[in-house]
Design a protein around this motif. Structure first.
Motif, mmCIF file in Angstrom:
data_model
loop_
_atom_site.group_PDB
_atom_site.id
_atom_site.type_symbol
_atom_site.label_atom_id
_atom_site.label_comp_id
_atom_site.label_asym_id
_atom_site.label_seq_id
_atom_site.Cartn_x
_atom_site.Cartn_y
_atom_site.Cartn_z
ATOM 1 N N LEU A 9 11.355 40.620 32.654
ATOM 2 C CA LEU A 9 12.287 39.557 32.250
ATOM 3 C C LEU A 9 11.534 38.276 31.877
ATOM 4 O O LEU A 9 11.890 37.600 30.910
ATOM 5 N N VAL A 10 10.472 37.946 32.608
ATOM 6 C CA VAL A 10 9.677 36.757 32.277
ATOM 7 C C VAL A 10 8.986 36.952 30.936
ATOM 8 O O VAL A 10 8.975 36.051 30.087
ATOM 9 N N LEU A 11 8.418 38.127 30.715
ATOM 10 C CA LEU A 11 7.776 38.404 29.426
ATOM 11 C C LEU A 11 8.785 38.362 28.278
ATOM 12 O O LEU A 11 8.490 37.834 27.204
ATOM 13 N N ALA A 12 9.967 38.905 28.512
ATOM 14 C CA ALA A 12 11.011 38.865 27.477
ATOM 15 C C ALA A 12 11.427 37.426 27.200
ATOM 16 O O ALA A 12 11.642 37.037 26.040
ATOM 17 N N ASN A 13 11.526 36.622 28.242
ATOM 18 C CA ASN A 13 11.898 35.221 28.081
ATOM 19 C C ASN A 13 10.825 34.467 27.304
ATOM 20 O O ASN A 13 11.121 33.681 26.397
ATOM 21 N N VAL A 14 9.561 34.695 27.610
ATOM 22 C CA VAL A 14 8.461 34.039 26.897
ATOM 23 C C VAL A 14 8.431 34.490 25.444
ATOM 24 O O VAL A 14 8.253 33.678 24.523
ATOM 25 N N ALA A 15 8.616 35.785 25.212
ATOM 26 C CA ALA A 15 8.622 36.300 23.839
ATOM 27 C C ALA A 15 9.766 35.690 23.041
ATOM 28 O O ALA A 15 9.599 35.322 21.869
ATOM 29 N N THR A 16 10.926 35.552 23.652
ATOM 30 C CA THR A 16 12.071 34.941 22.971
ATOM 31 C C THR A 16 11.788 33.474 22.655
ATOM 32 O O THR A 16 12.108 32.992 21.561
ATOM 33 N N ALA A 17 11.189 32.761 23.605
ATOM 34 C CA ALA A 17 10.857 31.350 23.379
ATOM 35 C C ALA A 17 9.868 31.208 22.228
ATOM 36 O O ALA A 17 10.012 30.329 21.374
ATOM 37 N N ILE A 18 8.863 32.076 22.183
ATOM 38 C CA ILE A 18 7.892 32.045 21.084
ATOM 39 C C ILE A 18 8.589 32.349 19.761
ATOM 40 O O ILE A 18 8.314 31.712 18.735
ATOM 41 N N GLY A 19 9.504 33.298 19.773
ATOM 42 C CA GLY A 19 10.268 33.623 18.565
ATOM 43 C C GLY A 19 11.091 32.447 18.080
ATOM 44 O O GLY A 19 11.175 32.172 16.880
ATOM 45 N N VAL A 20 11.712 31.712 19.012
ATOM 46 C CA VAL A 20 12.522 30.539 18.636
ATOM 47 C C VAL A 20 11.626 29.455 18.043
ATOM 48 O O VAL A 20 11.969 28.841 17.019
ATOM 49 N N VAL A 21 10.485 29.216 18.653
ATOM 50 C CA VAL A 21 9.560 28.195 18.137
ATOM 51 C C VAL A 21 9.086 28.582 16.743
ATOM 52 O O VAL A 21 9.040 27.741 15.830
ATOM 53 N N TYR A 22 8.736 29.848 16.543
ATOM 54 C CA TYR A 22 8.294 30.303 15.224
ATOM 55 C C TYR A 22 9.410 30.147 14.188
ATOM 56 O O TYR A 22 9.168 29.684 13.072
ATOM 57 N N ALA A 23 10.627 30.520 14.563
ATOM 58 C CA ALA A 23 11.751 30.421 13.621
ATOM 59 C C ALA A 23 12.013 28.967 13.234
ATOM 60 O O ALA A 23 12.276 28.668 12.061
ATOM 61 N N ARG A 24 11.932 28.041 14.183
ATOM 62 C CA ARG A 24 12.165 26.627 13.863
ATOM 63 C C ARG A 24 11.055 26.081 12.967
ATOM 64 O O ARG A 24 11.314 25.324 12.030
ATOM 65 N N HIS A 25 9.818 26.482 13.262
ATOM 66 C CA HIS A 25 8.702 26.044 12.427
ATOM 67 C C HIS A 25 8.865 26.573 11.007
ATOM 68 O O HIS A 25 8.671 25.838 10.029
ATOM 69 N N ARG A 26 9.206 27.841 10.890
ATOM 70 C CA ARG A 26 9.409 28.451 9.560
ATOM 71 C C ARG A 26 10.542 27.751 8.824
ATOM 72 O O ARG A 26 10.454 27.489 7.625
ATOM 73 N N HIS A 27 11.619 27.424 9.533
ATOM 74 C CA HIS A 27 12.750 26.721 8.931
ATOM 75 C C HIS A 27 12.310 25.367 8.389
ATOM 76 O O HIS A 27 12.674 24.984 7.279
ATOM 77 N N ARG A 28 11.512 24.640 9.169
ATOM 78 C CA ARG A 28 11.051 23.320 8.723
ATOM 79 C C ARG A 28 10.164 23.423 7.489
ATOM 80 O O ARG A 28 10.299 22.635 6.549
ATOM 81 N N THR A 29 9.239 24.381 7.488
ATOM 82 C CA THR A 29 8.358 24.507 6.326
ATOM 83 C C THR A 29 9.142 24.926 5.086
ATOM 84 O O THR A 29 8.889 24.420 3.987
ATOM 85 N N LEU A 30 10.108 25.819 5.253
ATOM 86 C CA LEU A 30 10.927 26.223 4.107
ATOM 87 C C LEU A 30 11.804 25.080 3.614
ATOM 88 O O LEU A 30 12.035 24.936 2.415
ATOM 89 N N PHE A 31 12.298 24.246 4.541
ATOM 90 C CA PHE A 31 13.109 23.108 4.138
ATOM 91 C C PHE A 31 12.290 22.103 3.343
ATOM 92 O O PHE A 31 12.761 21.541 2.349
ATOM 93 N N VAL A 32 11.040 21.866 3.759
ATOM 94 C CA VAL A 32 10.159 20.959 3.017
ATOM 95 C C VAL A 32 9.900 21.520 1.623
ATOM 96 O O VAL A 32 9.949 20.788 0.622
ATOM 97 N N GLU A 33 9.650 22.821 1.540
ATOM 98 C CA GLU A 33 9.423 23.452 0.233
ATOM 99 C C GLU A 33 10.669 23.355 -0.646
ATOM 100 O O GLU A 33 10.583 23.071 -1.842
ATOM 101 N N LEU A 34 11.835 23.563 -0.042
ATOM 102 C CA LEU A 34 13.094 23.449 -0.792
ATOM 103 C C LEU A 34 13.279 22.038 -1.324
ATOM 104 O O LEU A 34 13.678 21.851 -2.482
ATOM 105 N N SER A 35 12.969 21.040 -0.510
ATOM 106 C CA SER A 35 13.112 19.647 -0.955
ATOM 107 C C SER A 35 12.190 19.355 -2.134
ATOM 108 O O SER A 35 12.592 18.701 -3.102
ATOM 109 N N LYS A 36 10.959 19.852 -2.072
ATOM 110 C CA LYS A 36 10.027 19.656 -3.191
ATOM 111 C C LYS A 36 10.542 20.323 -4.457
ATOM 112 O O LYS A 36 10.469 19.757 -5.548
ATOM 113 N N LEU A 37 11.058 21.547 -4.314
ATOM 114 C CA LEU A 37 11.556 22.269 -5.488
ATOM 115 C C LEU A 37 12.793 21.592 -6.069
ATOM 116 O O LEU A 37 12.964 21.543 -7.295
#
Length: 87
Positions: A9-37
């Motif tokens: 359960l701890v490993l699953a929780n850590v993996a989920t947290a890492i997934g959320v951080v990655y998804a937010r980072h990806r969202h921010r980079t895509l949003f910056v790219e969208l704004s430039k385009l």
């Protein structure tokens, strides 16, 4: 068994947290790219409008006639200079 379940359960929780951080980072980079385009699209639309206006100005018949007479020294032929060729 309880320790194993807790570790999973701890490993699953850590993996989920890492997934959320990655998804937010990806969202921010895509949003910056969208704004430039979008900014680039707006600049291209403005340039396209300017080019259409320029094309309309250059293609105007009085403008063409003016350039032909002033720059190229052209003139309308006299009535005696026109030859009609019939088949």
């Amino acid at each position: 068994m309880t320790r194993f379940l807790l570790a999973v359960l701890v490993l699953a929780n850590v993996a989920t947290a890492i997934g959320v951080v990655y998804a937010r980072h990806r969202h921010r980079t895509l949003f910056v790219e969208l704004s430039k385009l979008e900014r680039q699209r707006d600049e291209l639309n403005i340039e396209f409008g300017r080019l259409q206006l320029e094309q309309a100005t250059v293609a105007e018949s009085t403008r063409i006639e003016q350039v032909a007479t002033t720059r190229l020294g052209m003139k309308f032929p006299e009535a005696g200079d026109v030859v009609v060729v019939r088949p």
